[in-house]
Design a protein around this motif. Structure first.
Motif, PDB file in Angstrom:
ATOM      1  N   ASN A   1      -6.881  -5.648   7.161  1.00 52.61           N
ATOM      2  CA  ASN A   1      -6.106  -6.489   8.068  1.00 52.61           C
ATOM      3  C   ASN A   1      -4.672  -6.689   7.593  1.00 52.61           C
ATOM      4  O   ASN A   1      -4.430  -7.080   6.448  1.00 52.61           O
ATOM      5  CB  ASN A   1      -6.796  -7.849   8.218  1.00 52.61           C
ATOM      6  N   ASP A   2      -3.720  -6.414   8.499  1.00 57.01           N
ATOM      7  CA  ASP A   2      -2.283  -6.628   8.249  1.00 57.01           C
ATOM      8  C   ASP A   2      -1.737  -5.799   7.090  1.00 57.01           C
ATOM      9  O   ASP A   2      -0.704  -6.154   6.508  1.00 57.01           O
ATOM     10  CB  ASP A   2      -1.975  -8.114   7.992  1.00 57.01           C
ATOM     11  N   ALA A   3      -2.413  -4.722   6.742  1.00 53.42           N
ATOM     12  CA  ALA A   3      -1.900  -3.837   5.687  1.00 53.42           C
ATOM     13  C   ALA A   3      -0.842  -2.920   6.282  1.00 53.42           C
ATOM     14  O   ALA A   3      -1.010  -2.381   7.376  1.00 53.42           O
ATOM     15  CB  ALA A   3      -3.030  -3.015   5.086  1.00 53.42           C
ATOM     16  N   ILE A   4       0.262  -2.760   5.570  1.00 58.79           N
ATOM     17  CA  ILE A   4       1.354  -1.905   6.026  1.00 58.79           C
ATOM     18  C   ILE A   4       1.612  -0.833   4.972  1.00 58.79           C
ATOM     19  O   ILE A   4       1.747  -1.139   3.776  1.00 58.79           O
ATOM     20  CB  ILE A   4       2.633  -2.721   6.269  1.00 58.79           C
ATOM     21  N   LEU A   5       1.678   0.421   5.408  1.00 61.20           N
ATOM     22  CA  LEU A   5       1.938   1.524   4.485  1.00 61.20           C
ATOM     23  C   LEU A   5       3.415   1.560   4.099  1.00 61.20           C
ATOM     24  O   LEU A   5       4.305   1.520   4.958  1.00 61.20           O
ATOM     25  CB  LEU A   5       1.558   2.852   5.124  1.00 61.20           C
ATOM     26  N   GLU A   6       3.669   1.641   2.806  1.00 61.76           N
ATOM     27  CA  GLU A   6       5.030   1.835   2.321  1.00 61.76           C
ATOM     28  C   GLU A   6       5.440   3.294   2.546  1.00 61.76           C
ATOM     29  O   GLU A   6       4.629   4.145   2.912  1.00 61.76           O
ATOM     30  CB  GLU A   6       5.095   1.517   0.820  1.00 61.76           C
ATOM     31  N   GLU A   7       6.709   3.585   2.313  1.00 64.98           N
ATOM     32  CA  GLU A   7       7.179   4.966   2.409  1.00 64.98           C
ATOM     33  C   GLU A   7       6.466   5.825   1.369  1.00 64.98           C
ATOM     34  O   GLU A   7       6.329   5.413   0.214  1.00 64.98           O
ATOM     35  CB  GLU A   7       8.686   5.031   2.178  1.00 64.98           C
ATOM     36  N   PRO A   8       6.009   7.007   1.761  1.00 62.48           N
ATOM     37  CA  PRO A   8       5.299   7.871   0.807  1.00 62.48           C
ATOM     38  C   PRO A   8       6.185   8.284  -0.367  1.00 62.48           C
ATOM     39  O   PRO A   8       7.404   8.416  -0.227  1.00 62.48           O
ATOM     40  CB  PRO A   8       4.910   9.084   1.647  1.00 62.48           C
ATOM     41  N   ILE A   9       5.564   8.480  -1.516  1.00 63.84           N
ATOM     42  CA  ILE A   9       6.240   8.932  -2.731  1.00 63.84           C
ATOM     43  C   ILE A   9       5.824  10.371  -3.015  1.00 63.84           C
ATOM     44  O   ILE A   9       4.650  10.725  -2.852  1.00 63.84           O
ATOM     45  CB  ILE A   9       5.865   8.035  -3.930  1.00 63.84           C
ATOM     46  N   GLU A  10       6.780  11.169  -3.433  1.00 67.44           N
ATOM     47  CA  GLU A  10       6.468  12.543  -3.840  1.00 67.44           C
ATOM     48  C   GLU A  10       6.557  12.629  -5.357  1.00 67.44           C
ATOM     49  O   GLU A  10       7.462  12.050  -5.965  1.00 67.44           O
ATOM     50  CB  GLU A  10       7.437  13.532  -3.202  1.00 67.44           C
ATOM     51  N   LEU A  11       5.625  13.323  -5.966  1.00 65.69           N
ATOM     52  CA  LEU A  11       5.607  13.434  -7.422  1.00 65.69           C
ATOM     53  C   LEU A  11       6.774  14.282  -7.916  1.00 65.69           C
ATOM     54  O   LEU A  11       7.174  15.254  -7.280  1.00 65.69           O
ATOM     55  CB  LEU A  11       4.282  14.042  -7.884  1.00 65.69           C
ATOM     56  N   ASP A  12       7.300  13.905  -9.084  1.00 69.06           N
ATOM     57  CA  ASP A  12       8.479  14.586  -9.624  1.00 69.06           C
ATOM     58  C   ASP A  12       8.220  16.066  -9.878  1.00 69.06           C
ATOM     59  O   ASP A  12       9.070  16.918  -9.587  1.00 69.06           O
ATOM     60  CB  ASP A  12       8.922  13.905 -10.932  1.00 69.06           C
TER      61      ASP A  12
ATOM     62  N   PHE B   1       0.857  -1.178   0.000  1.00 69.25           N
ATOM     63  CA  PHE B   1       0.000   0.000   0.000  1.00 69.25           C
ATOM     64  C   PHE B   1       0.897   1.232   0.000  1.00 69.25           C
ATOM     65  O   PHE B   1       1.638   1.469   0.963  1.00 69.25           O
ATOM     66  CB  PHE B   1      -0.925   0.003   1.212  1.00 69.25           C
ATOM     67  N   THR B   2       0.862   1.993  -1.082  1.00 68.62           N
ATOM     68  CA  THR B   2       1.797   3.110  -1.258  1.00 68.62           C
ATOM     69  C   THR B   2       1.055   4.437  -1.357  1.00 68.62           C
ATOM     70  O   THR B   2       0.290   4.651  -2.305  1.00 68.62           O
ATOM     71  CB  THR B   2       2.647   2.907  -2.525  1.00 68.62           C
ATOM     72  N   PRO B   3       1.271   5.334  -0.394  1.00 68.06           N
ATOM     73  CA  PRO B   3       0.684   6.680  -0.509  1.00 68.06           C
ATOM     74  C   PRO B   3       1.550   7.581  -1.385  1.00 68.06           C
ATOM     75  O   PRO B   3       2.791   7.529  -1.313  1.00 68.06           O
ATOM     76  CB  PRO B   3       0.657   7.182   0.937  1.00 68.06           C
ATOM     77  N   ILE B   4       0.919   8.364  -2.224  1.00 66.98           N
ATOM     78  CA  ILE B   4       1.611   9.345  -3.060  1.00 66.98           C
ATOM     79  C   ILE B   4       1.136  10.719  -2.597  1.00 66.98           C
ATOM     80  O   ILE B   4      -0.053  11.045  -2.705  1.00 66.98           O
ATOM     81  CB  ILE B   4       1.306   9.113  -4.551  1.00 66.98           C
ATOM     82  N   ILE B   5       2.036  11.490  -2.050  1.00 65.78           N
ATOM     83  CA  ILE B   5       1.661  12.729  -1.365  1.00 65.78           C
ATOM     84  C   ILE B   5       1.399  13.847  -2.377  1.00 65.78           C
ATOM     85  O   ILE B   5       2.307  14.363  -3.021  1.00 65.78           O
ATOM     86  CB  ILE B   5       2.764  13.157  -0.382  1.00 65.78           C
ATOM     87  N   TYR B   6       0.105  14.167  -2.501  1.00 61.62           N
ATOM     88  CA  TYR B   6      -0.310  15.254  -3.398  1.00 61.62           C
ATOM     89  C   TYR B   6      -1.757  15.589  -3.077  1.00 61.62           C
ATOM     90  O   TYR B   6      -2.576  14.687  -2.830  1.00 61.62           O
ATOM     91  CB  TYR B   6      -0.187  14.811  -4.866  1.00 61.62           C
ATOM     92  N   ASN B   7      -2.086  16.870  -3.093  1.00 60.81           N
ATOM     93  CA  ASN B   7      -3.468  17.298  -2.862  1.00 60.81           C
ATOM     94  C   ASN B   7      -4.295  16.978  -4.104  1.00 60.81           C
ATOM     95  O   ASN B   7      -4.347  17.763  -5.051  1.00 60.81           O
ATOM     96  CB  ASN B   7      -3.518  18.795  -2.559  1.00 60.81           C
ATOM     97  N   SER B   8      -4.930  15.827  -4.078  1.00 59.09           N
ATOM     98  CA  SER B   8      -5.628  15.327  -5.268  1.00 59.09           C
ATOM     99  C   SER B   8      -7.108  15.675  -5.287  1.00 59.09           C
ATOM    100  O   SER B   8      -7.917  14.944  -5.866  1.00 59.09           O
ATOM    101  CB  SER B   8      -5.458  13.812  -5.381  1.00 59.09           C
TER     102      SER B   8
END
Length: 594
Positions: free
Chosen positions: A511-522, A323-330
């Protein structure tokens, strides 16, 4: 009652992995459907997780109950499904291979209602299990006589998924389109009735207060309103308005006028919205709502006397998924500002993450579906991309590698259950005033004198804030869970959202979901770097990137907001070094690139 493990289907993958834990959940579902009692205005709300099989086993539980009690005075069921296709499938499941003569389950659709059941409505009470759509359930809120026909003799109501009751929205566009289809001789009457709305909208525009959130009430002469409604009704009954879109807007005006003129309305962003207080959950003796996001969605907390939330916990293990968050005001409005660069980068990332045998689901707002498709076509052959249907005659999904869908059209669908990847490109936010209407619909209360103030786009009032956050969180969860609806998910889930707390609340329901390190858009990284550069750095970079041999100082001053060229640029070390190295020559009014 037989032990529920008998009802578990052969080779059920979830049962094979989770065995007794799964069986106990099915047992509880069976118990609440076949033995529980509530009052007619109380609903047990169960949040069995998405992919659990609650709909499938509800059908099997009802099927077995009817067969076991065929000669007894048993309870009859009314089951509400999101779509007619689901209702028909469920009815077929119950009717399949049952030993009772005739069909014990009937799915009511517009077609069979018109062709058969409307003329034989008195026989509906003899049908043990009736299935209807969410839309028919909503329609029955306003028709007591017809609702009695569908509920007579029935004991248990099961509502599968959250019901989205209508929001009545008035806008200048609605007014203008409907005015064009109103016969000329009635337009003065039409204008008289709509004058209060149009004047209010114009006043807000003139004062530049279109972004405020206000309570407002409207009044008009009742005789004029009744006369106009009669005219519009005649246009609809006689089908004098041919265009489907115009006809739909005419219906919106017909049903909207009585509530805009009788209820407290909310103004924001050039629109006036409200609800019809008759649109609320109505029930039988035993009422059940099956909604996977009930514990996330704030609306069920707005009326604890009516909605009894019974949390079911999470069972399906997601530790093999990412599960990967991509940090951006979407938010929809922010994406619009960055449309070109945003969808370009997203298409590039989606393509890069897609393996040769993968299937990838892309979720956004309907308005942006073709934007991402256009960018994706730079990397992927068009025959491999399917976008959801804008019209009924558009092609159905046919095993394409990429599918583009939108919020509001996903819940309850299992089309993408074996997909490998899902990308949520935008927040599933709706107009800010709609959250207030949701509050009124589920609390069955007015807004009172509660504050409507916002802070960074979120309501300060805790109740309204809970509805707002809950809506976004539940839509996010439901969209994520459209893929890998299997016993041991191995999917890749990408969430573009700058609200990391909200993302964590959603992931907490898996259940048992782990967040990956957030990604910032280029492109965001580049903006930050550019923002941190001095004016001198920006000018020096521009000189060698603009492909010009001569650059006017006046152009540079205007473009980079330079007040004094000598002090702000010419005397800076980086700029003077370029001249010393013979790369540029500075004249009185211009710069030569050598």
């Amino acid at each position: 009652m037989l032990e529920s493990n008998i009802i578990i289907q052969k080779n059920d993958a979830l049962h094979n992995v989770y065995s007794d834990t799964y069986t106990k959940k099915i047992q509880y579902l069976e118990k609440i459907i076949t033995t529980y009692e509530t009052e007619s205005d109380i609903f047990n709300v169960l949040d069995f997780e998405a992919g659990f099989g609650k709909s499938r086993y509800s059908d099997l539980i009802i099927k077995r109950y009817i067969e076991e009690n065929a000669f007894a005075n048993h309870r009859k069921f009314l089951v509400v499904k999101r779509f007619n296709s689901e209702a028909e499938k469920s009815a077929a499941t119950i009717n399949e291979l049952n030993w009772i003569s005739g069909n014990v389950a009937v799915a009511i659709t517009a077609e069979n209602w018109k062709s058969h059941w409307k003329l034989n409505a008195n026989r509906l009470k003899d049908v043990p299990v009736l299935f209807i759509s969410h839309q028919r359930y909503i329609d029955l809120c306003l028709d007591d006589k017809m609702r009695k026909i569908f509920t007579e003799g029935r004991h248990t109501l099961i509502v599968d998924e959250k019901v989205n009751f209508p929001i009545y929205t008035y806008s200048d566009r609605l007014y203008s389109v409907v005015r064009e289809v109103i016969p000329f001789r009635y337009r003065t009457l039409y204008d008289d009735v709509c004058c209060c709305f149009q004047s209010y909208l114009a006043n807000k525009e003139e004062k530049q207060e279109t972004n405020t959130i206000d309570r407002v009430r409207f009044k008009v002469d009742k005789t004029k309103l009744d006369d106009l409604l009669k005219i519009i009704n005649e246009l609809l009954v006689k089908k004098e308005v041919k265009g489907s879109q115009q006809r739909e807007l005419l219906k919106q005006m017909y049903y909207g006028l009585p509530v805009w003129l009788s209820q407290m309305c909310i103004y924001n962003s050039r629109k006036i919205v409200t609800n019809n207080p008759k649109h609320q959950h109505w029930g039988l003796n035993n009422n059940i709502i099956l909604d996977a996001t009930a514990s996330l969605d704030g609306v069920y907390y707005m009326n604890n006397d009516k909605y009894r939330l019974i949390k079911q916990g999470r069972m399906i293990d997601h530790n093999k998924s990412t599960f990967t968050p991509i940090i951006y005001n979407s938010s929809k409005s922010n994406v619009l500002k960055d449309k070109e660069v945003f969808f370009e980068e997203m298409a590039k990332k989606i393509n890069a993450s897609h393996n040769i045998n993968d299937k990838t689901l892309i979720v956004t707002h309907k308005d942006y579906a073709m934007e991402i498709k256009e960018k994706l076509l730079k990397y992927v052959d068009g025959s491999l991309i399917w976008n959801d249907k804008f019209n009924d005659n558009d092609p159905d999904y046919n095993n394409e590698k990429f599918a583009i869908a939108w919020y509001g059209n996903l819940i309850g669908k299992n089309t993408f259950n074996k997909f490998d990847n899902v990308w949520l490109l935008t927040k599933p936010n709706i107009p800010i005033s709609n959250y207030l209407v949701h509050y009124m619909q589920y609390s069955q209360k007015s807004l009172g004198n509660k504050s409507l103030a916002l802070e960074k786009g979120k309501f300060k009032n805790p109740l309204f804030n809970l509805v707002q956050k809950g809506y976004i969180a539940s839509e996010t969860y439901q969209s994520l869970k459209r893929i890998q609806r299997v016993a041991e998910p191995k999917g890749r889930f990408y969430i573009v959202n700058n609200d990391i707390d909200l993302v964590r609340s959603v992931i907490g329901q898996i259940n048992d979901a782990i967040l990956e390190e957030p990604i910032e858009l280029d492109f965001i990284k580049e903006r930050k770097q550019t923002k941190n550069k001095s004016k001198c750095d920006k000018v020096c970079e521009y000189i060698f990137s603009c492909n010009k041999k001569e650059i006017a100082k006046s152009d540079l001053k205007r473009s980079f907001d330079i007040k004094n060229f000598t002090h702000e640029i010419a005397k800076k070390q980086r700029f003077s070094r370029l001249e010393e190295e013979g790369k540029i020559k500075v004249l009185t009014r211009k710069i030569l690139v050598l």
